[in-house]
Design a protein around this motif. Structure first.
Motif, mmCIF file in Angstrom:
data_model
loop_
_atom_site.group_PDB
_atom_site.id
_atom_site.type_symbol
_atom_site.label_atom_id
_atom_site.label_comp_id
_atom_site.label_asym_id
_atom_site.label_seq_id
_atom_site.Cartn_x
_atom_site.Cartn_y
_atom_site.Cartn_z
ATOM 1 N N TYR A 85 15.605 -5.472 -9.114
ATOM 2 C CA TYR A 85 14.221 -5.383 -9.579
ATOM 3 C C TYR A 85 13.903 -6.727 -10.210
ATOM 4 O O TYR A 85 14.660 -7.217 -11.064
ATOM 5 C CB TYR A 85 14.065 -4.246 -10.590
ATOM 6 C CG TYR A 85 12.679 -4.115 -11.196
ATOM 7 C CD1 TYR A 85 11.580 -3.807 -10.402
ATOM 8 C CD2 TYR A 85 12.474 -4.296 -12.551
ATOM 9 C CE1 TYR A 85 10.312 -3.690 -10.954
ATOM 10 C CE2 TYR A 85 11.211 -4.169 -13.118
ATOM 11 C CZ TYR A 85 10.142 -3.870 -12.306
ATOM 12 O OH TYR A 85 8.884 -3.748 -12.854
ATOM 13 N N GLY A 86 12.811 -7.344 -9.796
ATOM 14 C CA GLY A 86 12.456 -8.669 -10.283
ATOM 15 C C GLY A 86 12.360 -8.752 -11.794
ATOM 16 O O GLY A 86 12.620 -9.791 -12.383
ATOM 17 N N GLY A 87 11.985 -7.670 -12.452
ATOM 18 C CA GLY A 87 11.873 -7.654 -13.905
ATOM 19 C C GLY A 87 13.178 -7.349 -14.601
ATOM 20 O O GLY A 87 13.227 -7.297 -15.825
ATOM 21 N N ALA B 138 9.778 -7.776 1.285
ATOM 22 C CA ALA B 138 8.380 -7.556 0.918
ATOM 23 C C ALA B 138 8.282 -6.916 -0.466
ATOM 24 O O ALA B 138 7.391 -7.250 -1.258
ATOM 25 C CB ALA B 138 7.677 -6.691 1.966
ATOM 26 N N ASN B 139 9.199 -6.003 -0.766
ATOM 27 C CA ASN B 139 9.226 -5.370 -2.076
ATOM 28 C C ASN B 139 9.476 -6.424 -3.156
ATOM 29 O O ASN B 139 8.830 -6.428 -4.197
ATOM 30 C CB ASN B 139 10.304 -4.288 -2.100
ATOM 31 C CG ASN B 139 10.084 -3.251 -3.154
ATOM 32 O OD1 ASN B 139 8.983 -2.768 -3.334
ATOM 33 N ND2 ASN B 139 11.149 -2.886 -3.843
ATOM 34 N N ALA C 113 0.843 -1.205 0.000
ATOM 35 C CA ALA C 113 0.000 0.000 0.000
ATOM 36 C C ALA C 113 0.873 1.247 0.000
ATOM 37 O O ALA C 113 0.569 2.231 -0.693
ATOM 38 C CB ALA C 113 -0.943 -0.012 1.201
ATOM 39 N N ALA C 114 1.970 1.220 0.748
ATOM 40 C CA ALA C 114 2.877 2.375 0.795
ATOM 41 C C ALA C 114 3.520 2.630 -0.565
ATOM 42 O O ALA C 114 3.780 3.792 -0.926
ATOM 43 C CB ALA C 114 3.938 2.171 1.866
ATOM 44 N N LEU C 115 3.790 1.579 -1.323
ATOM 45 C CA LEU C 115 4.368 1.767 -2.653
ATOM 46 C C LEU C 115 3.485 2.654 -3.521
ATOM 47 O O LEU C 115 3.984 3.460 -4.309
ATOM 48 C CB LEU C 115 4.571 0.411 -3.352
ATOM 49 C CG LEU C 115 5.648 -0.506 -2.807
ATOM 50 C CD1 LEU C 115 5.606 -1.851 -3.527
ATOM 51 C CD2 LEU C 115 7.028 0.128 -2.909
ATOM 52 N N THR C 116 2.178 2.522 -3.373
ATOM 53 C CA THR C 116 1.255 3.287 -4.217
ATOM 54 C C THR C 116 1.260 4.773 -3.873
ATOM 55 O O THR C 116 0.697 5.572 -4.617
ATOM 56 C CB THR C 116 -0.189 2.754 -4.123
ATOM 57 O OG1 THR C 116 -0.688 2.955 -2.807
ATOM 58 C CG2 THR C 116 -0.257 1.277 -4.498
#
Length: 174
Positions: A150-152, A125-126, A93-96
């Motif tokens: 970054y996972g991508g 968590a990220n 939620a904080a990411l948004t």
């Protein structure tokens, strides 16, 4: 059994996989070359898990396309739901709340969550974020302003941050 639909969307940085539920909410977004990781993340929280091909809502597809065409605020209209621990939920939620064009360090994000010493937990968590891009984990960078994992892939993270006009350092200091 959790029924989830998987759609595909061509983007400037590769084919995106869109996973939606029966109510049209986004449950997963990742890149086709990382499909196994997305499946693993979804299986953790959706057992049993039965993905099948199906179209994502047209409004969701339009919002994602608009983002890649330069409407950086378009992702806010996408309805999503991610299942995880209370800490993961709070982090996602904080990411948004990180605006397009801005970044936040892992430490600053931990402090924002009221747990300034939880930098590693924030990183974990990220990294477990199943809804890439819409929950903008790419906007989290190192405390020195450098790109971090970054996972991508870092090339996608670099592209996304440049697309959004965010400042970052290209390499970490030794």
């Amino acid at each position: 059994m959790t029924r989830l639909l998987v759609d595909r969307l061509e983007t400037p940085i590769g084919e995106a996989l869109l996973v939606t539920d029966g109510e049209g909410r986004l449950r997963g977004l990742d890149w086709a070359d990382h499909e196994a990781r997305l499946s693993r993340l979804l299986r953790l929280n959706h057992r049993p898990f039965a993905p099948e091909a199906g179209a994502a809502p047209e409004a969701m597809r339009r919002a994602l396309t608009a983002y890649f065409e330069g409407d950086l605020g378009s992702l806010a209209v996408i309805s999503w739901r991610a299942t995880g621990t209370p800490f993961q939920q709070a982090l996602w939620a904080a990411l948004t709340t990180i605006p397009a064009g801005q970044t936040l360090s892992y430490g600053a994000l931990a402090a924002k969550l009221g747990s300034p010493r939880a930098v590693r937990a924030v990183g974990a968590a990220n990294g477990a974020n199943p809804i890439s891009l819409v929950l903008p984990c790419h906007r989290v960078i190192g405390s020195d302003g450098a790109l971090t994992g970054y996972g991508g892939g870092l090339d996608r993270k670099r592209w996304l941050l440049r697309h959004e006009g965010a400042a970052f350092r290209e390499t970490r200091a030794a």
